[in-house]
Design an enzyme around this catalytic site. Sequence first.
Site, PDB file in Angstrom:
ATOM      1  N   ILE A 236     -21.476 -10.699 -49.442  1.00 27.54           N
ATOM      2  CA  ILE A 236     -21.683  -9.531 -50.304  1.00 27.54           C
ATOM      3  C   ILE A 236     -21.600  -8.244 -49.482  1.00 27.54           C
ATOM      4  O   ILE A 236     -21.027  -7.246 -49.927  1.00 27.54           O
ATOM      5  CB  ILE A 236     -23.049  -9.661 -51.036  1.00 27.54           C
ATOM      6  CG1 ILE A 236     -23.001 -10.846 -52.011  1.00 27.54           C
ATOM      7  CG2 ILE A 236     -23.401  -8.370 -51.767  1.00 27.54           C
ATOM      8  CD1 ILE A 236     -24.319 -11.181 -52.696  1.00 27.54           C
ATOM      9  N   ASN A 363     -38.194 -19.290 -57.993  1.00 27.97           N
ATOM     10  CA  ASN A 363     -37.254 -20.405 -57.898  1.00 27.97           C
ATOM     11  C   ASN A 363     -37.864 -21.533 -57.082  1.00 27.97           C
ATOM     12  O   ASN A 363     -38.525 -21.276 -56.080  1.00 27.97           O
ATOM     13  CB  ASN A 363     -35.956 -19.926 -57.234  1.00 27.97           C
ATOM     14  CG  ASN A 363     -34.770 -20.765 -57.637  1.00 27.97           C
ATOM     15  OD1 ASN A 363     -34.885 -21.621 -58.520  1.00 27.97           O
ATOM     16  ND2 ASN A 363     -33.646 -20.524 -57.002  1.00 27.97           N
ATOM     17  N   TYR A 369     -38.572 -16.730 -50.162  1.00 25.63           N
ATOM     18  CA  TYR A 369     -37.459 -15.846 -50.552  1.00 25.63           C
ATOM     19  C   TYR A 369     -37.830 -15.028 -51.797  1.00 25.63           C
ATOM     20  O   TYR A 369     -37.636 -13.809 -51.836  1.00 25.63           O
ATOM     21  CB  TYR A 369     -36.228 -16.720 -50.815  1.00 25.63           C
ATOM     22  CG  TYR A 369     -34.965 -15.956 -51.155  1.00 25.63           C
ATOM     23  CD1 TYR A 369     -34.272 -15.246 -50.176  1.00 25.63           C
ATOM     24  CD2 TYR A 369     -34.440 -15.978 -52.448  1.00 25.63           C
ATOM     25  CE1 TYR A 369     -33.092 -14.558 -50.485  1.00 25.63           C
ATOM     26  CE2 TYR A 369     -33.267 -15.308 -52.760  1.00 25.63           C
ATOM     27  CZ  TYR A 369     -32.596 -14.598 -51.779  1.00 25.63           C
ATOM     28  OH  TYR A 369     -31.437 -13.935 -52.088  1.00 25.63           O
TER      29      TYR A 369
HETATM   30  P1  NAD Z   1     -24.707 -14.058 -46.218  1.00 23.89           P
HETATM   31  O1  NAD Z   1     -25.594 -15.030 -45.546  1.00 23.89           O
HETATM   32  O2  NAD Z   1     -23.295 -14.437 -46.466  1.00 23.89           O
HETATM   33  O3  NAD Z   1     -24.736 -12.660 -45.441  1.00 23.89           O
HETATM   34  C1  NAD Z   1     -25.928 -12.081 -44.973  1.00 23.89           C
HETATM   35  C2  NAD Z   1     -25.594 -11.233 -43.768  1.00 23.89           C
HETATM   36  O4  NAD Z   1     -26.825 -10.670 -43.284  1.00 23.89           O
HETATM   37  C3  NAD Z   1     -25.006 -12.067 -42.627  1.00 23.89           C
HETATM   38  O5  NAD Z   1     -23.838 -11.459 -42.148  1.00 23.89           O
HETATM   39  C4  NAD Z   1     -26.099 -12.060 -41.594  1.00 23.89           C
HETATM   40  O6  NAD Z   1     -25.634 -12.131 -40.245  1.00 23.89           O
HETATM   41  C5  NAD Z   1     -26.802 -10.732 -41.870  1.00 23.89           C
HETATM   42  N1  NAD Z   1     -28.148 -10.723 -41.319  1.00 23.89           N
HETATM   43  C6  NAD Z   1     -29.085 -11.693 -41.418  1.00 23.89           C
HETATM   44  N2  NAD Z   1     -30.170 -11.385 -40.704  1.00 23.89           N
HETATM   45  C7  NAD Z   1     -29.913 -10.176 -40.134  1.00 23.89           C
HETATM   46  C8  NAD Z   1     -30.637  -9.347 -39.258  1.00 23.89           C
HETATM   47  N3  NAD Z   1     -31.853  -9.681 -38.824  1.00 23.89           N
HETATM   48  N4  NAD Z   1     -30.090  -8.176 -38.859  1.00 23.89           N
HETATM   49  C9  NAD Z   1     -28.850  -7.821 -39.276  1.00 23.89           C
HETATM   50  N5  NAD Z   1     -28.110  -8.594 -40.102  1.00 23.89           N
HETATM   51  C10 NAD Z   1     -28.632  -9.763 -40.514  1.00 23.89           C
HETATM   52  O7  NAD Z   1     -25.448 -13.702 -47.589  1.00 23.89           O
HETATM   53  P2  NAD Z   1     -24.888 -13.076 -48.951  1.00 23.89           P
HETATM   54  O8  NAD Z   1     -24.764 -14.163 -49.940  1.00 23.89           O
HETATM   55  O9  NAD Z   1     -23.733 -12.200 -48.708  1.00 23.89           O
HETATM   56  O10 NAD Z   1     -26.165 -12.216 -49.396  1.00 23.89           O
HETATM   57  C11 NAD Z   1     -26.292 -10.831 -49.136  1.00 23.89           C
HETATM   58  C12 NAD Z   1     -27.565 -10.346 -49.802  1.00 23.89           C
HETATM   59  O11 NAD Z   1     -27.532 -10.656 -51.190  1.00 23.89           O
HETATM   60  C13 NAD Z   1     -28.827 -11.001 -49.262  1.00 23.89           C
HETATM   61  O12 NAD Z   1     -29.863 -10.037 -49.218  1.00 23.89           O
HETATM   62  C14 NAD Z   1     -29.127 -12.053 -50.293  1.00 23.89           C
HETATM   63  O13 NAD Z   1     -30.479 -12.395 -50.310  1.00 23.89           O
HETATM   64  C15 NAD Z   1     -28.709 -11.363 -51.561  1.00 23.89           C
HETATM   65  N6  NAD Z   1     -28.403 -12.260 -52.686  1.00 23.89           N
HETATM   66  C16 NAD Z   1     -27.348 -13.123 -52.636  1.00 23.89           C
HETATM   67  C17 NAD Z   1     -27.099 -13.923 -53.747  1.00 23.89           C
HETATM   68  C18 NAD Z   1     -25.933 -14.870 -53.780  1.00 23.89           C
HETATM   69  O14 NAD Z   1     -25.736 -15.519 -54.813  1.00 23.89           O
HETATM   70  N7  NAD Z   1     -25.154 -15.001 -52.742  1.00 23.89           N
HETATM   71  C19 NAD Z   1     -27.919 -13.863 -54.868  1.00 23.89           C
HETATM   72  C20 NAD Z   1     -28.981 -12.981 -54.867  1.00 23.89           C
HETATM   73  C21 NAD Z   1     -29.199 -12.164 -53.782  1.00 23.89           C
END
Ligand code: NAD
Length: 462
Positions: A236, A363, A369
Amino acid sequence: MTDQYQLFSKTPIGKFVIKNLGLPTPLVLERFENPSPVIKGAVLLGAAKTTTLSSTLAEVLNRIHANCYLHQSDLQQQASKVGLQATLLTEQTQNTKFKALVFDASGIEDAADLSQVYEFFHPVARQVQSSGRVIVFAKSPEKCKAVAQAVAQRALVGFVKSVGKEFKKGITAQVVYVDDGAEQNIESTFRFLLSARSAYVSGQVIRISKADVVEVNWVKPLDGKVAVVTGASRGIGEAIAHVLARDGAHVICLDVPAQQADLERVATDIQGSTLALDITATNAGEEIAKAVAALGGLDILVHNAGITRDKTLAKMTADFWNLVININVSAAERINQYLLEHNVLNPQGRIVCVSSISGIAGNLGQTNYATSKAAVIGLVQFTAPTLTNGITINAVAPGFIETQMTAAIPFAIREAGRRMNSMSQGGLPVDVAEGIAWFATAASSGLNGNVIRVCGQSLLGA
Ligand code: NAD
């Protein structure tokens, strides 16, 4: 990640099986291609009463050159005052197909008046095109002087949420509550909701309050702005970086040092820059301040980085608990505090957080989370009233989005998550990114403290 069911549903055998088993057919949603036209198709405008709000709606429809129809003749005078060329809906034009139905319900004063909602929508309920829009503008119930009016305005939430579930075909429905005096602050929201940018946003309640009116270039609404996106090396975050850059921002892509190679790939693609940083570092705020100093300060901060460490509570280690809370909320809290205390955010700065429907619905296996993502909602709600200088804070709460995070979910749970919404499909990272870009524009000055789900109207926590 590809949606195999959606691909299957397009094949002849898939169509046959799906029809005979009564399964949902997910439509390919229309998504943003060009800033103009904002909406491809006719818009029907109606109002319970002609108000300042309906006049502003006509003004915006005129500015975006909408092919506009009017539901009633008393809107004609307002339309012509703002230069909007519109066709009155008559017996001859009553079968027109519409891309959007827009109703100003702010003049509704009590429950009996809600019949006007029925009278506007009922005759045209079958005339909305695929990926169409239903938008009800209303008066903030909390600001109504009479209880009967507040009750009737509050009722509209139930109406749009039902329309979102009934109309199908990728049609979205929302209610936008506008404070008195905030009519001139609606434009960025109206454009977003009409356009394909809001493809996966449905059943939402949006609140607009009075704020400075900021003009922007609608072709590049983030032109000249400096943005920092955390977790930008993939998923994202990568999509957010792309969309903010597409809309004109210089994006500093931030991620942990281990993601440096991907970070550079993303930054090169969008002609942005990189900041390899762990957001939990005690000096993270200071590092961000240093990175933006030479660029004239910070305009947009997107707290996207987040992790999951799923276990049922009985099996959860303290490490899993603490890590998720620290990355998903405490880090964002500390960074905000540093940047706000040190005036690193420019006037009209925008902070946008990424929550989750887990934080709204809870959830199984996600106590850590869901706690962290509910905390993000708290961060938005309780920071919003403290901000000055036109700075705002809002959040998007994604539902099921097709990323590496959701690809890791076991098959049966993944398939359920993907289908249990009004769109019968998962969203794409770009859908979340478009929501963030909407909050991020300076023109969204009237949006502060909103949490908008990008979940295709998921049944979870609705
Ligand atoms: P992802 O795991 O693909 O990407 C997350 C990114 O955050 C990674 O690049 C990771 O290296 C970075 N990150 C993690 N810890 C970090 C830190 N301490 N410092 C700097 N960077 C850090 O996840 P995603 O699916 O792209 O999700 C992005 C956001 O959206 C998150 O906050 C997630 O909780 C939220 N989200 C995702 C979904 C979904 O369906 N994918 C749904 C609801 C919410």
